[in-house]
Design an enzyme around this catalytic site. Sequence first.
Site, PDB file in Angstrom:
ATOM      1  N   CYS A 100      62.367 -14.248  32.840  1.00  0.00           N
ATOM      2  CA  CYS A 100      63.096 -14.532  31.724  1.00  0.00           C
ATOM      3  C   CYS A 100      61.959 -15.062  30.330  1.00  0.00           C
ATOM      4  CB  CYS A 100      64.059 -15.710  31.999  1.00  0.00           C
ATOM      5  SG  CYS A 100      64.805 -16.502  30.734  1.00  0.00           S
ATOM      6  N   CYS A 104      66.781 -15.545  24.304  1.00  0.00           N
ATOM      7  CA  CYS A 104      68.150 -14.719  24.182  1.00  0.00           C
ATOM      8  C   CYS A 104      69.142 -16.004  24.018  1.00  0.00           C
ATOM      9  CB  CYS A 104      68.455 -13.854  24.972  1.00  0.00           C
ATOM     10  SG  CYS A 104      67.032 -13.268  25.773  1.00  0.00           S
ATOM     11  N   THR A 191      67.906 -23.431  29.869  1.00  0.00           N
ATOM     12  CA  THR A 191      66.680 -22.503  29.719  1.00  0.00           C
ATOM     13  C   THR A 191      65.768 -22.404  28.568  1.00  0.00           C
ATOM     14  OG1 THR A 191      68.053 -20.979  30.977  1.00  0.00           O
ATOM     15  CG2 THR A 191      66.315 -20.175  29.697  1.00  0.00           C
ATOM     16  N   GLU A 258      63.946 -24.258  33.553  1.00  0.00           N
ATOM     17  CA  GLU A 258      65.088 -24.696  33.258  1.00  0.00           C
ATOM     18  C   GLU A 258      65.089 -26.452  33.193  1.00  0.00           C
ATOM     19  OE1 GLU A 258      65.281 -21.873  34.686  1.00  0.00           O
ATOM     20  OE2 GLU A 258      66.404 -20.828  33.316  1.00  0.00           O
ATOM     21  N   HIS A 293      75.999 -13.531  25.716  1.00  0.00           N
ATOM     22  CA  HIS A 293      74.941 -13.625  26.752  1.00  0.00           C
ATOM     23  C   HIS A 293      74.951 -12.791  28.061  1.00  0.00           C
ATOM     24  CE1 HIS A 293      70.983 -15.601  27.574  1.00  0.00           C
ATOM     25  NE2 HIS A 293      71.541 -15.815  28.964  1.00  0.00           N
ATOM     26  N   TYR A 297      72.769  -9.142  30.456  1.00  0.00           N
ATOM     27  CA  TYR A 297      72.176  -9.284  31.693  1.00  0.00           C
ATOM     28  C   TYR A 297      71.875  -7.944  32.215  1.00  0.00           C
ATOM     29  CZ  TYR A 297      71.709 -14.126  32.609  1.00  0.00           C
ATOM     30  OH  TYR A 297      71.405 -15.495  32.773  1.00  0.00           O
ATOM     31  N   CYS A 300      68.202  -7.608  30.503  1.00  0.00           N
ATOM     32  CA  CYS A 300      67.207  -8.385  31.070  1.00  0.00           C
ATOM     33  C   CYS A 300      66.969  -8.173  32.421  1.00  0.00           C
ATOM     34  CB  CYS A 300      67.467  -9.633  30.403  1.00  0.00           C
ATOM     35  SG  CYS A 300      67.989 -11.052  31.723  1.00  0.00           S
ATOM     36  N   GLU A 444      69.704 -17.356  39.705  1.00  0.00           N
ATOM     37  CA  GLU A 444      69.755 -17.280  38.155  1.00  0.00           C
ATOM     38  C   GLU A 444      70.456 -16.031  37.938  1.00  0.00           C
ATOM     39  OE1 GLU A 444      69.275 -16.761  34.019  1.00  0.00           O
ATOM     40  OE2 GLU A 444      68.591 -15.040  35.569  1.00  0.00           O
TER      41      GLU A 444
HETATM   42 FE1  SF4 Z   1      66.389 -15.058  30.261  1.00  0.00          FE
HETATM   43 FE2  SF4 Z   1      67.744 -12.917  30.277  1.00  0.00          FE
HETATM   44 FE3  SF4 Z   1      69.212 -14.988  29.516  1.00  0.00          FE
HETATM   45 FE4  SF4 Z   1      67.326 -13.778  27.926  1.00  0.00          FE
HETATM   46  S1  SF4 Z   1      69.233 -13.042  28.668  1.00  0.00           S
HETATM   47  S2  SF4 Z   1      67.628 -15.847  28.225  1.00  0.00           S
HETATM   48  S3  SF4 Z   1      65.706 -13.076  29.382  1.00  0.00           S
HETATM   49  S4  SF4 Z   1      68.167 -14.789  31.594  1.00  0.00           S
HETATM   50 FE    FE Z   2      69.553 -16.488  32.008  1.00  0.00          FE
END
Ligand code: SF4
Ligand code: FE
Length: 483
Positions: A100, A104, A191, A258, A293, A297, A300, A444
């Site tokens: 991560c 984002c 995060t 975190e 968000h 996923y 990412c 996570e």
């Molecule tokens: Fe982290 Fe993925 Fe969330 Fe971006 S989308 S903050 S890389 S967990």
């Molecule tokens: Fe996350």
Amino acid sequence: MKTAQQYKDSLRERNVRVYIKGELQDPKTLIDHPFVKGHVASAAMTYALANSKDYEGLCTATSHLTGHKINRFTHIHQSVDDLLIKIKMLRMISQKTGTCYQRCVGFDALNATYSVTYEIDQKYGTDYHGRFKKFLTYVQDNDLMLAGAMTDVKGDRSLRPGQQKDPDLFVHVVEKRDDGVVIRGCKAHMTGMVNSHEMLIMPTMGMKPGEEEYAICCALPTDAPGVTHIFGRQTNDDRKCGGDIDQGNAQFGIVGGECLTVLDNVFVPWERVFMCGEIELSGMLVDRFACYHRSNYGACKGGVSDVVIGAAALMADYSGYGKASHIKDKLNEMIHMNETIYACSLACSCQGTCTAAGSYYVDPLLANVCKHNVTKIIYDIDRLAQDIAGGIIATMPSEEDLRNPEIGGYVEKYLRGVESIPTEDRMRVARLVENMTGGTALAESMHGAGSPQAQKVMYAKLSGLEEKKKFAARIAGIRGSEE
Ligand code: SF4
Ligand code: FE
């Protein structure tokens, strides 16, 4: 735009109050702490790539407010194309970091707040959107990293915010003054918070009449007076205090670093307040942020899983079974699952629509499906990675043993797989698989961007179950169901 180095330097200038394992950290050297530095390096990639010729197409944008070239992580989506570019950018960065890069969350919080403040103003004649645009311009012009701060600690989950014995278990306004508000409470799972410049606070859920004090959205610096961050532990994190092999991903760490962020009577001036008591739109802000968000996923985690798949394949090659048909079959299964979650991220972005404010928003149902798939599929991908990599990921001696002059020779000799591959390389990849598919990383994928139940709640709202019943009734010939 800031360079990666300028980003790091700017973090040292904050007077941020961070505790790690019970110790208050020096703000000047916080980012050098072994628990923090990988996460900083990962977030710094969002700056470095925006400044590189090869990736500026994905990682930069033109501000719709100023016309300036800006880092995409501070951009408000102006089209479906913007939504799609974001997804491609996330997968690319994950492939480079294997973890991560945290930025984002603030990016999504900016986009959610942008559109919702416009709609609050339409309904109530307030001026939140204008205030927010000023704040956004400041963020864009200074290329700031924001933590998106939504999740409250929530205490007894069977009770509403106002019913809790301790009213601070949900962040709330404790005082309204002529010049601003004072807030108190605590945000969890934050995060990237300790290496961000600002935080954008949002309500944790839709509020009801009587809960106006909890409907608060505002921005404050991470080092504002009254703010304390308590850094979270991760699986195997003490390994960060030793050599690099046993960390698996020593350069960028695992997951997002975190923390628990305590807000103890923090003052926020009115120009940084973007919702204060408008309960009817608090749920909309939560949904918009969550869906943005959740749409990430598949991209990412898709990029992270590209690394996991590569690590499993390398482990098979290094151990001499890379050509076995059952290994190829498992790798193909992993690829199929990984492209499936990526397709979900692309799909919810392709189906994006324009909000009243003129910005673009993902398809909310598909965004929830995207994240929900991740809560299952990553476990299956990681299970196969562990299957392929073998029991060595759970039993391997340490880097110190490899380096020990007396027994290092044994480790070197007996942990070798294919003759041409150095034992150290095989150990490095084994540790990468162990850490990328282990406790904190898996949790996570389950709970980041909301636990699976949060996605199921959205299905009830968005999936049109009543309409599906009508489809069935018509086809079954139920009397009265004709169109
Ligand atoms: Fe982290 Fe993925 Fe969330 Fe971006 S989308 S903050 S890389 S967990
Ligand atoms: Fe996350």
